[in-house]
Design a protein around this motif. Structure first.
Motif, PDB file in Angstrom:
ATOM      1  N   VAL A   6      73.482  71.361  11.603  1.00  0.00           N
ATOM      2  CA  VAL A   6      74.169  72.782  11.038  1.00  0.00           C
ATOM      3  C   VAL A   6      73.404  74.018  11.520  1.00  0.00           C
ATOM      4  N   ARG A   7      73.952  74.895  13.157  1.00  0.00           N
ATOM      5  CA  ARG A   7      73.071  75.867  13.532  1.00  0.00           C
ATOM      6  C   ARG A   7      73.383  77.060  12.644  1.00  0.00           C
ATOM      7  N   HIS A   8      71.801  77.697  12.842  1.00  0.00           N
ATOM      8  CA  HIS A   8      72.337  78.992  12.366  1.00  0.00           C
ATOM      9  C   HIS A   8      71.551  80.001  13.283  1.00  0.00           C
ATOM     10  N   ALA A 116      76.115  81.244  10.558  1.00  0.00           N
ATOM     11  CA  ALA A 116      75.578  79.788  10.218  1.00  0.00           C
ATOM     12  C   ALA A 116      77.089  79.120  11.449  1.00  0.00           C
ATOM     13  N   ALA A 117      76.608  77.578  11.966  1.00  0.00           N
ATOM     14  CA  ALA A 117      78.121  76.826  12.266  1.00  0.00           C
ATOM     15  C   ALA A 117      77.956  75.663  12.094  1.00  0.00           C
ATOM     16  N   LEU A 118      78.908  74.912  12.470  1.00  0.00           N
ATOM     17  CA  LEU A 118      78.836  73.741  12.196  1.00  0.00           C
ATOM     18  C   LEU A 118      80.270  73.149  12.883  1.00  0.00           C
ATOM     19  N   ASP A 119      79.961  71.643  13.749  1.00  0.00           N
ATOM     20  CA  ASP A 119      80.811  71.428  14.558  1.00  0.00           C
ATOM     21  C   ASP A 119      81.727  70.516  13.531  1.00  0.00           C
ATOM     22  N   MET A 120      82.029  70.965  12.118  1.00  0.00           N
ATOM     23  CA  MET A 120      83.511  69.562  11.528  1.00  0.00           C
ATOM     24  C   MET A 120      84.419  70.535  11.268  1.00  0.00           C
ATOM     25  N   THR A 121      85.052  69.707  10.699  1.00  0.00           N
ATOM     26  CA  THR A 121      86.609  70.306   9.744  1.00  0.00           C
ATOM     27  C   THR A 121      85.838  70.339   8.471  1.00  0.00           C
ATOM     28  N   ILE A 122      87.626  71.113   7.785  1.00  0.00           N
ATOM     29  CA  ILE A 122      88.086  70.822   6.971  1.00  0.00           C
ATOM     30  C   ILE A 122      88.263  69.990   6.535  1.00  0.00           C
ATOM     31  N   SER A 123      88.734  68.744   6.986  1.00  0.00           N
ATOM     32  CA  SER A 123      88.752  67.713   6.843  1.00  0.00           C
ATOM     33  C   SER A 123      87.560  66.675   6.870  1.00  0.00           C
ATOM     34  N   ASP A 124      87.095  66.725   7.311  1.00  0.00           N
ATOM     35  CA  ASP A 124      85.405  65.522   7.687  1.00  0.00           C
ATOM     36  C   ASP A 124      84.595  66.735   5.633  1.00  0.00           C
ATOM     37  N   PRO A 153      64.270  85.219  -1.586  1.00  0.00           N
ATOM     38  CA  PRO A 153      64.819  86.323  -2.237  1.00  0.00           C
ATOM     39  C   PRO A 153      65.886  85.726  -2.963  1.00  0.00           C
ATOM     40  N   LEU A 154      65.939  86.310  -3.982  1.00  0.00           N
ATOM     41  CA  LEU A 154      67.018  86.201  -6.069  1.00  0.00           C
ATOM     42  C   LEU A 154      67.943  86.108  -5.622  1.00  0.00           C
ATOM     43  N   LEU A 155      69.012  86.506  -3.755  1.00  0.00           N
ATOM     44  CA  LEU A 155      70.172  85.551  -3.536  1.00  0.00           C
ATOM     45  C   LEU A 155      69.838  85.683  -2.423  1.00  0.00           C
ATOM     46  N   SER A 156      70.547  84.380  -1.929  1.00  0.00           N
ATOM     47  CA  SER A 156      71.123  84.309  -0.484  1.00  0.00           C
ATOM     48  C   SER A 156      72.781  83.828  -0.190  1.00  0.00           C
ATOM     49  N   ILE A 157      73.331  84.295   0.414  1.00  0.00           N
ATOM     50  CA  ILE A 157      74.474  84.188   1.158  1.00  0.00           C
ATOM     51  C   ILE A 157      74.685  83.650   2.569  1.00  0.00           C
ATOM     52  N   GLN A 158      75.356  82.277   2.555  1.00  0.00           N
ATOM     53  CA  GLN A 158      75.515  81.565   3.935  1.00  0.00           C
ATOM     54  C   GLN A 158      76.623  81.370   3.861  1.00  0.00           C
ATOM     55  N   VAL A 159      77.453  81.819   5.366  1.00  0.00           N
ATOM     56  CA  VAL A 159      78.494  81.808   5.828  1.00  0.00           C
ATOM     57  C   VAL A 159      78.431  81.016   7.071  1.00  0.00           C
ATOM     58  N   THR A 160      78.962  79.740   7.378  1.00  0.00           N
ATOM     59  CA  THR A 160      79.108  78.632   7.924  1.00  0.00           C
ATOM     60  C   THR A 160      80.542  78.841   8.195  1.00  0.00           C
ATOM     61  N   GLU A 161      80.707  79.119   9.304  1.00  0.00           N
ATOM     62  CA  GLU A 161      81.694  78.970  10.585  1.00  0.00           C
ATOM     63  C   GLU A 161      82.203  77.610  10.512  1.00  0.00           C
ATOM     64  N   LEU A 162      83.295  76.746  10.476  1.00  0.00           N
ATOM     65  CA  LEU A 162      83.617  75.315  10.584  1.00  0.00           C
ATOM     66  C   LEU A 162      84.669  75.951  11.790  1.00  0.00           C
TER      67      LEU A 162
END
Length: 462
Positions: A6-8, A116-124, A153-162
């Motif tokens: 995963v790349r931030h 963030a981004a990750l070079d994987m697919t939904i199927s993976d 932080p008490l709340l953290s949201i990570q949006v990872t693009e596949l």
């Protein structure tokens, strides 16, 4: 072949879009909240499929627009759930030694938002039988305990693009709220996002069931709870989970109805619920998979929402922790040699006996001798714990990409025998169970005829 990492790409901090009122800048914590200081953050997330157009040349525009809308709507949601933008603060005294905790909602950076981004697919992500370990990297606050909310932080949201999807991982400090509070916030954020999208601009959205922030304290407790410690090392410890296998097992509404009918017929009762019947199946099956000696005792613990158990009843909008564990116990022999109805009835009795008197008695005992439970010591190797709930509106959270494909969780609060329950994507009373077991126990469970015969095939759209 090695698994991609995963790349931030970026991160920022978000605060409520409206100033916090002076009276709300300090949030007191109740005994139910403080009890969770040494547990992990709650980590749940939703996997979405990118719109078809976003898989072509305009992927950059799609993700930029999505991130901007998520940030704007999140800032509006934080105006309603302002404690999530705060930080934990400790007040200490030396003579006598004591710790008191509260949330500072004002002097803080706010909630963290990561792209963030990750070079994987939904199927993976969805195709392997086991949940792939990379899922843990789709959440912030990996291995953090709630006490870390002093500096994190008490709340953290990570949006990872596949490659063809988007995963939104939501990490919330458990001291701030329980599963009911967690999903109330997630749903509210979704409602605000959709309202902004429908009108094409940001605005204040009227929420029909806003959170209630007046925290409940037991009688004679006051508005502050002091722990008799000199240093946090005396009551905070890190928990390293063993090597586990995690699997999602799907149970259709029809399969669960059959289990309920079987449990009530075998016990000659009619009060046993669907979830109690399913939990009994899991308890019996995991106990067999562990090959426990017949004389050893085993237990099935179930997370229970105290809001409906208290007198007067607490509203579901109460924001904080009002969750507890109820437990049924038996020897391995009793559990295995009796039928499903017998086990389900033990769970039914445990739930039925949990009332306002029990809630207040347990709190009274804790206040007389307060302590902080340690997750590594609380659950014995013979126990099964049923966490989360299929009643939460998890698939109702949408962010411009349609209904989520799946729910997944992070590292937090997992051990051998931890089972988390989610609604099935098709609804109608179907349930998905996320089962965490030691590898050899999972192999045995996969061969358990009673368990596998109740599991249904889930056709997730990819």
């Amino acid at each position: 072949m090695s698994t991609p990492a995963v790349r931030h790409i970026s991160e920022c901090f978000l605060k409520p879009h409206r100033p916090i009122e002076e009276s709300n800048k300090i949030c007191q914590l109740t005994p139910w909240d403080i009890l969770l200081l040494s547990y992990h953050y709650i980590q749940k997330g939703l996997l979405f499929k990118k719109p078809e157009t976003a898989t072509r040349d305009d992927q950059h525009d799609f993700i930029e627009n999505l991130l901007n809308k998520l940030k704007t709507s999140l800032s509006h949601a934080l105006s309603l759930f302002y404690p999530l933008s705060g930080c934990l603060v400790t007040r200490k005294t030396q003579d006598p030694p004591s710790y008191a905790f509260f949330v500072d909602c004002n002097n803080t950076d706010g909630a963290r938002f990561i792209y963030a981004a990750l070079d994987m697919t939904i199927s993976d992500i969805l195709s392997p039988a086991d949940v792939p370990p990379i899922l843990h990297s789709l959440f912030d606050h990996h291995k953090a305990v709630n006490h870390d909310g002093h500096t994190m932080p008490l709340l953290s949201i990570q949006v990872t693009e596949l490659v063809d999807g988007v995963f939104i991982g939501f990490s919330m400090n458990h001291v701030i709220g329980d599963g009911t509070s967690y999903w109330n916030f997630f749903n509210t954020w979704s409602q605000i996002f959709q309202a902004h999208q429908a009108l094409g601009h940001e605005h204040d959205v009227r929420i029909l069931h806003p959170p209630i922030h007046d925290r409940w304290f037991p009688n004679d407790c006051g508005r502050s709870v002091n722990l008799p410690y000199k240093h946090h090392d005396e009551f905070i410890s890190n928990f390293e989970q063993p090597l586990l296998r995690e699997r999602i097992f799907h149970f259709s509404a029809e399969s669960i109805a059959k289990l309920k009918a079987k449990a009530n017929s075998e016990s000659n009762m009619s009060e046993i619920s669907s979830f109690q019947s399913l939990s009994a199946l899991v308890w019996r099956s995991i106990t067999r998979a562990r090959f426990l000696p017949y004389e050893e005792r085993t237990s099935c613990k179930m997370a229970i929402n105290n809001r409906s158990r208290m007198e007067p009843r607490m509203p579901e909008e109460y924001f904080g922790n009002l969750v507890q564990m109820v437990s049924a116990e038996a020897t391995a022999r009793e559990l295995v040699e009796n039928d499903l109805g017998w086990a389900a009835w033990q769970l039914h009795v445990a739930v039925a006996n949990h009332n306002d008197k029990v809630v207040n008695q347990s709190l009274k005992g804790w206040l007389e001798s307060p302590f902080i439970p340690q997750i590594g010591k609380l659950f014995d190797p013979n126990a099964v714990l049923m966490g989360s709930s299929p009643r939460f509106n998890k698939y109702g959270c949408e962010f411009g990409m349609g209904k989520a494909l799946a729910i997944r969780s992070g590292y937090g609060n997992k051990f051998d025998g931890k089972v988390s329950s989610y609604p099935g994507r098709e609804g109608g009373g179907s349930i998905d169970l996320e089962v965490c077991l030691l590898p050899h126990h999972m192999i045995a469970l996969e061969s358990d005829k009673e368990f596998i015969s109740a599991v249904s095939v889930s056709n997730l759209p990819c």
